[in-house]
Design a protein around this motif. Structure first.
Motif, PDB file in Angstrom:
ATOM      1  N   PHE A 157       0.825  -1.208   0.000  1.00 15.16           N
ATOM      2  CA  PHE A 157       0.000   0.000   0.000  1.00 15.16           C
ATOM      3  C   PHE A 157       0.855   1.252   0.000  1.00 15.16           C
ATOM      4  O   PHE A 157       2.048   1.208   0.278  1.00 15.16           O
ATOM      5  CB  PHE A 157      -0.970   0.003   1.193  1.00 15.16           C
ATOM      6  CG  PHE A 157      -0.346   0.237   2.538  1.00 15.16           C
ATOM      7  CD1 PHE A 157      -0.326   1.497   3.113  1.00 15.16           C
ATOM      8  CD2 PHE A 157       0.217  -0.820   3.261  1.00 15.16           C
ATOM      9  CE1 PHE A 157       0.241   1.710   4.367  1.00 15.16           C
ATOM     10  CE2 PHE A 157       0.780  -0.619   4.512  1.00 15.16           C
ATOM     11  CZ  PHE A 157       0.797   0.652   5.065  1.00 15.16           C
ATOM     12  N   GLN A 158       0.220   2.362  -0.349  1.00 14.32           N
ATOM     13  CA  GLN A 158       0.860   3.681  -0.336  1.00 14.32           C
ATOM     14  C   GLN A 158       0.295   4.437   0.856  1.00 14.32           C
ATOM     15  O   GLN A 158      -0.897   4.693   0.915  1.00 14.32           O
ATOM     16  CB  GLN A 158       0.519   4.421  -1.639  1.00 14.32           C
ATOM     17  CG  GLN A 158       0.961   5.861  -1.697  1.00 14.32           C
ATOM     18  CD  GLN A 158       2.424   6.003  -2.045  1.00 14.32           C
ATOM     19  OE1 GLN A 158       2.997   5.156  -2.704  1.00 14.32           O
ATOM     20  NE2 GLN A 158       3.030   7.078  -1.599  1.00 14.32           N
ATOM     21  N   PRO A 159       1.129   4.806   1.848  1.00 15.46           N
ATOM     22  CA  PRO A 159       0.598   5.508   3.020  1.00 15.46           C
ATOM     23  C   PRO A 159       0.134   6.925   2.670  1.00 15.46           C
ATOM     24  O   PRO A 159       0.754   7.608   1.858  1.00 15.46           O
ATOM     25  CB  PRO A 159       1.789   5.543   3.987  1.00 15.46           C
ATOM     26  CG  PRO A 159       2.988   5.455   3.115  1.00 15.46           C
ATOM     27  CD  PRO A 159       2.580   4.623   1.929  1.00 15.46           C
ATOM     28  N   ASP A 160      -0.963   7.324   3.260  1.00 19.07           N
ATOM     29  CA  ASP A 160      -1.510   8.670   3.098  1.00 19.07           C
ATOM     30  C   ASP A 160      -0.845   9.564   4.145  1.00 19.07           C
ATOM     31  O   ASP A 160      -1.345   9.707   5.255  1.00 19.07           O
ATOM     32  CB  ASP A 160      -3.035   8.623   3.288  1.00 19.07           C
ATOM     33  CG  ASP A 160      -3.682   9.985   3.189  1.00 19.07           C
ATOM     34  OD1 ASP A 160      -3.027  10.946   2.735  1.00 19.07           O
ATOM     35  OD2 ASP A 160      -4.866  10.095   3.589  1.00 19.07           O
ATOM     36  N   ILE A 161       0.294  10.134   3.792  1.00 22.10           N
ATOM     37  CA  ILE A 161       1.073  10.943   4.735  1.00 22.10           C
ATOM     38  C   ILE A 161       0.468  12.344   4.802  1.00 22.10           C
ATOM     39  O   ILE A 161       0.476  13.071   3.815  1.00 22.10           O
ATOM     40  CB  ILE A 161       2.560  10.995   4.340  1.00 22.10           C
ATOM     41  CG1 ILE A 161       3.145   9.574   4.368  1.00 22.10           C
ATOM     42  CG2 ILE A 161       3.336  11.924   5.270  1.00 22.10           C
ATOM     43  CD1 ILE A 161       4.551   9.459   3.830  1.00 22.10           C
ATOM     44  N   ARG A 162      -0.046  12.678   5.969  1.00 19.21           N
ATOM     45  CA  ARG A 162      -0.702  13.978   6.159  1.00 19.21           C
ATOM     46  C   ARG A 162       0.162  14.969   6.927  1.00 19.21           C
ATOM     47  O   ARG A 162      -0.032  16.164   6.823  1.00 19.21           O
ATOM     48  CB  ARG A 162      -2.007  13.791   6.923  1.00 19.21           C
ATOM     49  CG  ARG A 162      -2.972  12.835   6.290  1.00 19.21           C
ATOM     50  CD  ARG A 162      -4.029  13.567   5.493  1.00 19.21           C
ATOM     51  NE  ARG A 162      -4.950  12.619   4.897  1.00 19.21           N
ATOM     52  CZ  ARG A 162      -6.146  12.344   5.384  1.00 19.21           C
ATOM     53  NH1 ARG A 162      -6.560  12.946   6.480  1.00 19.21           N
ATOM     54  NH2 ARG A 162      -6.910  11.480   4.774  1.00 19.21           N
ATOM     55  N   HIS A 163       1.085  14.450   7.739  1.00 15.14           N
ATOM     56  CA  HIS A 163       1.947  15.306   8.558  1.00 15.14           C
ATOM     57  C   HIS A 163       3.356  14.740   8.546  1.00 15.14           C
ATOM     58  O   HIS A 163       3.552  13.538   8.352  1.00 15.14           O
ATOM     59  CB  HIS A 163       1.443  15.368  10.012  1.00 15.14           C
ATOM     60  CG  HIS A 163       0.026  15.815  10.123  1.00 15.14           C
ATOM     61  ND1 HIS A 163      -0.353  17.121  10.035  1.00 15.14           N
ATOM     62  CD2 HIS A 163      -1.114  15.105  10.290  1.00 15.14           C
ATOM     63  CE1 HIS A 163      -1.656  17.216  10.151  1.00 15.14           C
ATOM     64  NE2 HIS A 163      -2.151  16.004  10.307  1.00 15.14           N
ATOM     65  N   SER A 164       4.330  15.613   8.803  1.00 14.78           N
ATOM     66  CA  SER A 164       5.710  15.172   8.859  1.00 14.78           C
ATOM     67  C   SER A 164       6.445  15.968   9.933  1.00 14.78           C
ATOM     68  O   SER A 164       6.392  17.198   9.940  1.00 14.78           O
ATOM     69  CB  SER A 164       6.377  15.387   7.501  1.00 14.78           C
ATOM     70  OG  SER A 164       7.657  14.834   7.486  1.00 14.78           O
ATOM     71  N   THR A 165       7.088  15.265  10.840  1.00 13.42           N
ATOM     72  CA  THR A 165       7.887  15.905  11.882  1.00 13.42           C
ATOM     73  C   THR A 165       8.942  14.925  12.358  1.00 13.42           C
ATOM     74  O   THR A 165       8.709  13.721  12.381  1.00 13.42           O
ATOM     75  CB  THR A 165       7.017  16.370  13.079  1.00 13.42           C
ATOM     76  OG1 THR A 165       7.870  16.939  14.081  1.00 13.42           O
ATOM     77  CG2 THR A 165       6.228  15.226  13.694  1.00 13.42           C
ATOM     78  N   ASP A 166      10.097  15.445  12.738  1.00  9.11           N
ATOM     79  CA  ASP A 166      11.120  14.586  13.327  1.00  9.11           C
ATOM     80  C   ASP A 166      11.137  14.749  14.839  1.00  9.11           C
ATOM     81  O   ASP A 166      12.046  14.284  15.507  1.00  9.11           O
ATOM     82  CB  ASP A 166      12.493  14.832  12.714  1.00  9.11           C
ATOM     83  CG  ASP A 166      12.992  16.250  12.902  1.00  9.11           C
ATOM     84  OD1 ASP A 166      12.285  17.061  13.529  1.00  9.11           O
ATOM     85  OD2 ASP A 166      14.084  16.557  12.412  1.00  9.11           O
TER      86      ASP A 166
END
Length: 186
Positions: free
Chosen positions: A97-106
């Motif tokens: 599957f392809q993840p539905d990335i809505r946010h990004s933070t480290d």
């Protein structure tokens, strides 16, 4: 700093050593050439961070069995740094599957807060979960054998100073308490 920046610092002589992580799923993502030496300290398994009240969280709390990444294929996702995001995409692709990335933070605390607010799920290292996991979250063990990262010390290849040897020794001793042994080479 994240691994690519740490590698630049050691390569450029701005740092003598760095503790970095790398993923076996991304063998060429980090540029570690022959001028550098990476010494693995151990494995840090990845976990799926979800709300305890979610279907995945409830099932995991009931049986404590590892979960498949596909259990979260319909969820919104919170990705980490560029290296972590690439690993998430690779693990998800392997799971189909392809993840539905809505946010990004480290930032691990921001990731926990986003998951807690129901903004998505995330993959986090076990090391992060040893610090603190909010009460309404659960860090599920993943069934995927590739859901792990290597943590190690990076130095310049020909740097044989005694102080770096002592650092390696102390880090190896400490790592035994927090990291899992690496699988034996085949």
């Amino acid at each position: 700093m994240e691994p690519p920046e740490a590698i630049e610092q050691v390569t450029g002589g701005e740092a003598d050593a760095a503790i970095i992580f790398r993923y076996d799923t991304l063998p060429h993502f980090l540029r570690i050439d022959e001028s550098l030496h990476f010494e693995p300290l151990g494995a840090d398994p990845l976990r799926l961070l979800v709300r305890r009240a979610s279907a995945i969280g409830k099932a995991y709390e009931r049986n404590h069995e590892p979960v498949d990444l596909t259990a979260a294929h319909d969820e919104a996702w919170i990705a980490g740094c560029a290296t972590c995001r690439a690993n998430l995409l690779k693990l998800a692709a392997r799971a189909g599957f392809q993840p539905d990335i809505r946010h990004s933070t480290d930032d691990y605390w921001a990731t926990q807060n986003l998951v807690e607010m129901g903004m998505g799920v995330s993959i986090v290292p076990t090391l992060d979960t040893k610090i603190h996991v909010q009460d309404d979250l659960v860090a599920c063990t993943l069934r995927d054998a590739n859901a792990s990262r290597q943590v190690g010390i990076l130095t310049r290849a020909n740097d044989t100073r005694e102080s770096l040897g002592l650092l390696r020794s102390e880090l190896a001793e400490t790592a035994r308490h927090y990291l899992q042994p690496l699988p034996a080479a085949e």
